[in-house]
Motif scaffolding. Structure first.
Motif, PDB file in Angstrom:
ATOM      1  N   SER A 345       0.852  -1.183   0.000  1.00 35.51           N
ATOM      2  CA  SER A 345       0.000   0.000   0.000  1.00 35.51           C
ATOM      3  C   SER A 345       0.896   1.244   0.000  1.00 35.51           C
ATOM      4  N   ILE A 346       0.697   2.119  -0.996  1.00 38.15           N
ATOM      5  CA  ILE A 346       1.513   3.326  -1.146  1.00 38.15           C
ATOM      6  C   ILE A 346       0.577   4.525  -1.153  1.00 38.15           C
ATOM      7  N   GLY A 347       0.762   5.459  -0.231  1.00 40.03           N
ATOM      8  CA  GLY A 347      -0.160   6.575  -0.203  1.00 40.03           C
ATOM      9  C   GLY A 347       0.320   7.736   0.621  1.00 40.03           C
ATOM     10  N   VAL A 348      -0.463   8.785   0.573  1.00 39.60           N
ATOM     11  CA  VAL A 348      -0.238  10.003   1.343  1.00 39.60           C
ATOM     12  C   VAL A 348      -1.482  10.224   2.194  1.00 39.60           C
ATOM     13  N   PRO A 349      -1.365  10.308   3.519  1.00 38.67           N
ATOM     14  CA  PRO A 349      -0.128  10.438   4.316  1.00 38.67           C
ATOM     15  C   PRO A 349       0.336   9.127   4.942  1.00 38.67           C
ATOM     16  N   THR A 350      -0.150   7.995   4.492  1.00 33.90           N
ATOM     17  CA  THR A 350       0.143   6.734   5.172  1.00 33.90           C
ATOM     18  C   THR A 350       1.532   6.200   4.893  1.00 33.90           C
ATOM     19  N   GLY A 351       2.171   6.613   3.789  1.00 35.63           N
ATOM     20  CA  GLY A 351       3.492   6.108   3.444  1.00 35.63           C
ATOM     21  C   GLY A 351       3.411   4.753   2.754  1.00 35.63           C
ATOM     22  N   VAL A 352       4.340   3.860   3.105  1.00 37.54           N
ATOM     23  CA  VAL A 352       4.431   2.534   2.476  1.00 37.54           C
ATOM     24  C   VAL A 352       4.164   1.471   3.540  1.00 37.54           C
ATOM     25  N   THR A 353       3.199   0.583   3.255  1.00 39.26           N
ATOM     26  CA  THR A 353       2.839  -0.484   4.197  1.00 39.26           C
ATOM     27  C   THR A 353       2.788  -1.815   3.470  1.00 39.26           C
ATOM     28  N   LEU A 354       3.441  -2.810   4.050  1.00 37.76           N
ATOM     29  CA  LEU A 354       3.380  -4.178   3.540  1.00 37.76           C
ATOM     30  C   LEU A 354       2.333  -4.931   4.352  1.00 37.76           C
ATOM     31  N   LYS A 355       1.355  -5.528   3.665  1.00 41.44           N
ATOM     32  CA  LYS A 355       0.287  -6.264   4.335  1.00 41.44           C
ATOM     33  C   LYS A 355       0.406  -7.746   3.990  1.00 41.44           C
ATOM     34  N   LYS A 357      -1.266 -11.531   4.758  1.00 40.89           N
ATOM     35  CA  LYS A 357      -2.495 -12.137   5.291  1.00 40.89           C
ATOM     36  C   LYS A 357      -2.489 -13.643   5.032  1.00 40.89           C
ATOM     37  N   LEU A 358      -2.738 -14.403   6.089  1.00 42.35           N
ATOM     38  CA  LEU A 358      -2.861 -15.858   5.995  1.00 42.35           C
ATOM     39  C   LEU A 358      -4.284 -16.242   6.385  1.00 42.35           C
ATOM     40  N   THR A 359      -4.973 -16.936   5.497  1.00 42.13           N
ATOM     41  CA  THR A 359      -6.331 -17.395   5.759  1.00 42.13           C
ATOM     42  C   THR A 359      -6.323 -18.908   5.875  1.00 42.13           C
ATOM     43  N   ARG A 360      -6.756 -19.407   7.007  1.00 42.46           N
ATOM     44  CA  ARG A 360      -6.812 -20.842   7.262  1.00 42.46           C
ATOM     45  C   ARG A 360      -8.230 -21.192   7.666  1.00 42.46           C
ATOM     46  N   ALA A 361      -8.975 -21.809   6.742  1.00 44.85           N
ATOM     47  CA  ALA A 361     -10.386 -22.123   6.981  1.00 44.85           C
ATOM     48  C   ALA A 361     -11.125 -20.820   7.313  1.00 44.85           C
ATOM     49  N   THR A 362     -11.711 -20.697   8.501  1.00 48.53           N
ATOM     50  CA  THR A 362     -12.446 -19.487   8.877  1.00 48.53           C
ATOM     51  C   THR A 362     -11.626 -18.562   9.771  1.00 48.53           C
ATOM     52  N   GLN A 363     -10.325 -18.808   9.884  1.00 50.94           N
ATOM     53  CA  GLN A 363      -9.461 -17.967  10.696  1.00 50.94           C
ATOM     54  C   GLN A 363      -8.572 -17.115   9.791  1.00 50.94           C
ATOM     55  N   VAL A 364      -8.452 -15.830  10.113  1.00 51.93           N
ATOM     56  CA  VAL A 364      -7.663 -14.899   9.304  1.00 51.93           C
ATOM     57  C   VAL A 364      -6.588 -14.274  10.184  1.00 51.93           C
ATOM     58  N   TYR A 365      -5.354 -14.317   9.705  1.00 57.04           N
ATOM     59  CA  TYR A 365      -4.212 -13.731  10.419  1.00 57.04           C
ATOM     60  C   TYR A 365      -3.614 -12.645   9.528  1.00 57.04           C
ATOM     61  N   SER A 366      -3.643 -11.388  10.027  1.00 53.53           N
ATOM     62  CA  SER A 366      -3.160 -10.246   9.245  1.00 53.53           C
ATOM     63  C   SER A 366      -1.977  -9.596   9.934  1.00 53.53           C
ATOM     64  N   PHE A 367      -0.990  -9.210   9.117  1.00 48.37           N
ATOM     65  CA  PHE A 367       0.233  -8.579   9.639  1.00 48.37           C
ATOM     66  C   PHE A 367       0.544  -7.342   8.790  1.00 48.37           C
ATOM     67  N   PRO A 368      -0.050  -6.186   9.120  1.00 46.89           N
ATOM     68  CA  PRO A 368       0.333  -4.958   8.420  1.00 46.89           C
ATOM     69  C   PRO A 368       1.667  -4.428   8.962  1.00 46.89           C
ATOM     70  N   VAL A 369       2.631  -4.297   8.080  1.00 50.45           N
ATOM     71  CA  VAL A 369       3.975  -3.859   8.471  1.00 50.45           C
ATOM     72  C   VAL A 369       4.228  -2.494   7.861  1.00 50.45           C
ATOM     73  N   SER A 370       4.335  -1.464   8.715  1.00 49.11           N
ATOM     74  CA  SER A 370       4.608  -0.104   8.244  1.00 49.11           C
ATOM     75  C   SER A 370       6.100   0.024   7.935  1.00 49.11           C
ATOM     76  N   LEU A 371       6.428   0.219   6.634  1.00 52.25           N
ATOM     77  CA  LEU A 371       7.838   0.287   6.218  1.00 52.25           C
ATOM     78  C   LEU A 371       8.374   1.707   6.204  1.00 52.25           C
ATOM     79  N   SER A 372       7.520   2.651   5.856  1.00 51.59           N
ATOM     80  CA  SER A 372       7.991   4.033   5.786  1.00 51.59           C
ATOM     81  C   SER A 372       6.807   4.968   5.926  1.00 51.59           C
ATOM     82  N   GLU A 373       7.031   6.117   6.591  1.00 53.23           N
ATOM     83  CA  GLU A 373       5.982   7.116   6.720  1.00 53.23           C
ATOM     84  C   GLU A 373       5.904   8.003   5.493  1.00 53.23           C
ATOM     85  N   GLN A 374       6.882   7.854   4.599  1.00 49.65           N
ATOM     86  CA  GLN A 374       6.918   8.616   3.359  1.00 49.65           C
ATOM     87  C   GLN A 374       6.893   7.650   2.180  1.00 49.65           C
TER      88      GLN A 374
END
Length: 556
Positions: A345-355, A357-374
């Motif tokens: 995800s690349i945007g203003v003002p959020t910067g750069v974020t790596l998301k 996501k692992l979906t296992r049956a009805t369980q969802v595991y999300s890991f948003p990693v903020s890489l840069s504020e710019q």
């Protein structure tokens, strides 16, 4: 464990084949077949313990077949629903019923079984979100001291879980809860809802919850037409023990065409808004267009997801008064019930974020990693390349070897299972043929003396070729014993110089078994009638009647 094979074999029993009668057999034909087999398999005729044991099993099977087929009611059930219909609890029926009544009763019993099954199901759903702040990897600021190792930390975490408890076919209770922490501040909530299906067109739900304050919510669903429906909900919450806050949300959906659905949502309350969404989904792609007008959020979203065999490629853009965000990503199926996805995800003002996501049956595991504020080119490059490299390495070193190992185990188990089943069926057929020996000798002598129908040889299975041998007899050539000799059981089916085998799988006949599962099979019979040699070959499901009409005409 010992009962499983037995249950499986019982489900495969063909009662018509057990009695060797056609489906249209009348009461006299059923009685004649039953008496003949009782004489053949009656346990009192055998003194040898092993033969007596086999005779008891076969005699019991014959009795069960006659019991089912001789009763018009159970025969109707068996013809329509098979063994499952007989196992559905028909002992509750005390009077004769028409086929329509039988079907209605069967469906009622099936609904009761479904209710019991629902009561045992909880249908857990949940999600885990772990936010990671890794901006220290790419954001460098002048004037600071010499940098050491980058500081990577968990900035927030949220856990949500819900379970369902179907109470009846109409009522379902749902318990849900959530816990979250951000910047050292935690929060949580719990809610209990009860939903009742009012008709096939509508349901209603009430929910009570506790978190920042007690809440009470009423929701409802209603089909408006065949192509549209609406949902509406009212939520009331007590804030700080004194203030009362209320909100309303209403959504109307309509099927615009075969692949397109439109949604219109109106929210009233603290954050009022009007949202319209159009979703078009085909086998090749999924497109979403959203426009929202509201306070404080006004934005538009457009996204396209390309569907491949086990992979999905996503491209999205979102813009509003808050700024602009561009997102691209990929999602891949890694097992039967698991999917792994990554997006940037690349945007203003959020910067750069790596998301991730692992979906296992009805369980969802999300890991948003903020890489840069710019908007950092380095963060975009490494955020794109790193997940791909990690996935390829993990696939080569972990996923592929694991899947290959699991596949080999499954294939080995299937081979062993099929081999055990085949050996068991083969032994049962051989035991049956041993009981038939005396009857076979008497039948053969009787037919030979009257120059009637004598089975010279009979083969069943995957007949690859039949070659002439030096003495004029033919020999069957096959691989892995895919052809069996069924001369004895076929001769035992001869009555008054006639042989009739009804349509249907021949491996269900007494003395037969399937020597080559999932392959085409034939039955070839060489026989003598009026001292003339004949041969006939039929398919697995075909009816056989010999001698043919022309043979009887010649004899006359």
């Amino acid at each position: 464990m010992a009962d499983a094979p037995h249950d499986e074999s019982e489900d495969e029993v063909d009662y018509y084949a057990v009695l060797a009668v056609r489906k249209e057999a009348n009461e006299d034909e059923l009685k004649a077949a039953y008496r003949r087999l009782c004489v053949l398999y009656h346990p009192d005729k055998h003194t040898d313990p092993e033969k007596k044991r086999v005779a008891v099993q076969l005699f019991s099977k014959v009795q069960k077949a006659y019991e089912v087929l001789s009763d018009p009611e159970t025969k109707a059930i068996y013809d329509v629903y098979g063994q499952k219909g007989l196992d559905a609890g028909w002992e509750v029926i005390e009077r004769r019923r028409t086929p329509a009544e039988i079907q209605a009763e069967y469906e009622r019993l099936q609904r009761e079984k479904e209710e019991r099954r629902l009561q045992q199901r909880t249908n857990p759903k949940g999600s885990v979100i772990v936010g990671v702040d890794a901006t220290d990897l790419f954001d460098h600021y002048e004037g600071l001291e010499e940098r050491g190792l980058p500081n990577i930390e968990v900035s927030n975490m949220a856990i949500m879980q819900s379970i369902e408890a179907p109470l009846t076919r109409m009522d379902t209770a749902t318990l849900s809860g959530s816990l979250g922490v951000r910047n050292g501040n935690g929060s949580g909530s719990v809610a209990l809802s009860m939903r009742r299906v009012l008709s096939y067109k509508a349901w209603g739900e009430v929910e009570v919850g506790a978190g920042d304050g007690p809440t009470l919510t009423f929701r409802g669903f209603r089909n408006l037409t065949k192509r549209s429906y609406a949902t509406s909900g009212v939520t009331m919450q007590v804030i700080n023990g004194t203030a009362l806050s209320a909100g309303l949300q209403t959504m109307v959906a309509r099927q615009l065409d075969k692949h397109t659905v439109g949604y219109l949502t109106w929210k009233a309350g603290a954050q009022s808004s009007m949202n319209t969404t159009v979703i078009r989904e085909t086998e090749d792609y999924r497109a979403v267009l959203t426009l929202q007008l509201g306070v404080p959020n006004t934005f538009g979203v457009a996204s396209v997801t390309k569907k491949l065999e086990e992979t999905r490629l996503k491209l999205a853009i979102k813009g509003g008064i808050f700024g602009m965000i561009f997102e691209y990503g990929i999602e891949k199926k890694i097992s039967q019930h698991s999917q792994l996805g990554a997006s940037i995800s690349i945007g203003v003002p959020t910067g750069v974020t790596l998301k991730i996501k692992l979906t296992r049956a009805t369980q969802v595991y999300s890991f948003p990693v903020s890489l840069s504020e710019q908007i950092s080119p380095a963060a975009i490059f490494y955020g794109t390349i790193a997940p791909v490299v990690v996935f390829l390495v993990a696939k080569v070193l972990v996923v592929s070897p694991f899947k290959k190992q699991e596949q080999e185990k499954e294939e080995e188990l299937n081979r062993e299972k099929h081999a055990q089943q085949l050996a068991k069926k083969k032994q049962e057929a051989e035991d049956t043929i041993n009981l038939m020996r005396e009857s076979f000798e008497r039948n053969l002598e009787f037919e030979s003396q009257r120059h009637g129908l004598v089975i010279v040889h009979a083969w069943y299975g995957n007949l690859v070729s039949m070659d002439e041998s030096h003495d004029g007899q033919r020999t069957v050539h096959s691989t892995h014993a895919q052809v069996i000799d069924v001369t004895v059981p076929v001769q035992c089916q001869v009555r008054e110089s006639r042989l009739f085998l009804a349509e249907g799988p021949k491996h269900n006949l007494s003395g037969f078994y399937d020597p080559c599962p999932n392959q085409d099979k034939l039955l070839r019979i060489r026989y003598e009638f009026r001292d003339a040699l004949h041969e006939v070959t039929i398919g697995e499901l075909e009816t056989i009647r010999i001698p043919k009409q022309s043979h009887r005409m010649e004899a006359s």
